[in-house]
Enzyme design. Structure first.
Site, short mmCIF file in Angstrom:
data_model
loop_
_atom_site.label_atom_id
_atom_site.label_comp_id
_atom_site.label_asym_id
_atom_site.label_seq_id
_atom_site.Cartn_x
_atom_site.Cartn_y
_atom_site.Cartn_z
N ASP A 76 0.81 -1.23 0.00
CA ASP A 76 0.00 0.00 0.00
C ASP A 76 0.85 1.28 0.00
O ASP A 76 0.53 2.24 0.71
CB ASP A 76 -0.96 0.02 1.21
N ASP A 124 -0.50 -4.64 -3.56
CA ASP A 124 -1.54 -3.61 -3.76
C ASP A 124 -0.94 -2.20 -3.61
O ASP A 124 -1.54 -1.35 -2.96
CB ASP A 124 -2.66 -3.77 -2.71
#
Ligand code: NAG
Ligand code: NAG
Ligand code: NAG
Length: 336
Positions: free
Chosen positions: A164, A185
């Site tokens: 992230d 991600d």
């Protein structure tokens, strides 16, 4: 002494070369100045202190940061701020010498956003030639840049994290000629319309580059990538065949990759759903003209992904994505 034609040519070329490699090595007029360890009156030793000193009067303001590693977490909630890092070449993130560094994870901080090293909660903010890192490492959500910001621009900015790294959460945003590193991600968020061009996207381990979490059919969110390079980060392990362009964080996820140069091989499926049972009807994923030395020999994208053609270049151009008024807030010097 007279000049021969060729010394004149060499002189002209060197002048042109100097002009192309333009630096920004001193503060623009009116900028607040940040310098590590400074004792000079009127300067600030941290970016946070300079941000706190900005007048709350609605005027456009700028901050210039001298070379250094600034270990701090920074929150910006004032509109119209431009932050410049010292650099000898404004066009190249590889010349960045300013790093804002912090180590925090979302579990401890209370939310993804709260873990961010640089958190932006205001509009018309521009960043130039700085690196932003979250040094938390594998195992936790840990954001480097959290952008809740409309008309936001990151120019030759380096973003370093693992899971992230970039929270591109809301507003219209551009990320141009920068560097974005991570494994899991590492470009994610729910409502932003974000356009990425000319970046190096560096994969550290298997995972997904994007996790767009567009929340509903009328949410404007989309991530569009054009002319980016995907390669190994300096600490890559088990990357080949083990990363994807995106996985769907929610059933309306939208991501487009155009003209991507692959220098490390992705998984042949390129895209994936969040789970085997996810409803994929409204997920919108597609790539066009994916090239480079490491395109999988046999691509097998899921049947629910888009088959894009050359018309995607105009459908997802910066003008189409951000609207023709983008030239009023995007620094177009970073588009060529
Ligand atoms: C900056 O400082 C932090 C804390 O000492 C360190 O963990 C990090 O690696 C440094 N970053 C750079 C780019 O030097
Ligand atoms: C990328 O790193 C992996 C290690 O994960 C290595 O096996 C592979 O050869 C590297 N690829 C390139 C193009 O450097
Ligand atoms: C495909 O993308 C590459 C950049 O990765 C670019 O150089 C090339 O011109 C593109 N080709 C087409 C047909 O658009």
């Amino acid at each position: 002494m007279y000049r021969t034609w060729w010394t004149t040519l060499l002189f002209a070329l060197s002048v042109a070369g100097t002009a192309l490699a333009a630096g920004r090595t001193s503060p623009p007029s009116g900028a607040k100045v940040v310098r590590q360890g400074t004792t000079t009156s009127g300067e600030y030793a941290t970016l946070s202190a300079a941000v706190a000193a900005l007048p709350d009067d609605g005027t456009a303001q700028s901050i210039f940061i001298y070379a250094g590693n600034y270990t701090e977490q920074v929150y910006i909630d004032r509109d119209d701020v431009t932050i410049y890092g010292y650099t000898t070449d404004v066009q190249k993130y590889t010349h960045n010498v300013v790093t804002i560094s912090h180590m925090q994870d979302a579990a401890r901080a209370g939310s993804d956003d709260a873990s961010g090293t640089l958190r932006i909660h205001s509009n018309n903010v521009k960043l130039y030639n700085i690196n932003i890192e979250n040094t938390r490492g594998p195992g936790s959500q840990a954001i480097a840049l959290s952008a809740y910001s409309d008309q936001f621009g990151a120019y030759a900015v380096g973003l370093y994290g693992y899971q992230d790294t970039l929270l591109a959460q809301s507003g219209n945003q551009v990320y141009l000629k920068g560097y974005i590193e991570g494994a899991t991600d590492f470009i994610f968020g729910q409502h932003a319309v974000s356009y990425f061009q000319g970046n190096t996207i560096a994969v550290t381990a298997g995972g997904c580059i994007t996790a767009n979490g567009r929340g509903s059919s009328d949410d404007p969110s989309i991530y569009v990538f054009n002319n980016n390079v995907v390669k190994n980060s300096s600490t890559a392990s088990s990357t080949p065949g083990n990363y994807f362009f995106g996985r769907a964080w929610g059933v309306y996820s939208r991501v487009i990759f155009l003209n991507t140069d692959l220098e490390v091989t992705p998984n042949a499926a390129i895209w994936k759903a969040w789970s085997d049972t996810q409803d994929t009807t409204n997920i919108f994923y597609g790539d066009y003209n994916t090239t480079g030395s490491d395109v999988p020999s046999k691509v097998s994208e899921p049947s629910w992904t888009q088959k894009l053609t050359s018309s995607a270049e105009s459908t997802y151009s910066i003008t189409s994505v951000l609207g023709s008024s983008y030239t009023s807030w995007v620094d177009t010097a970073y588009l060529s």
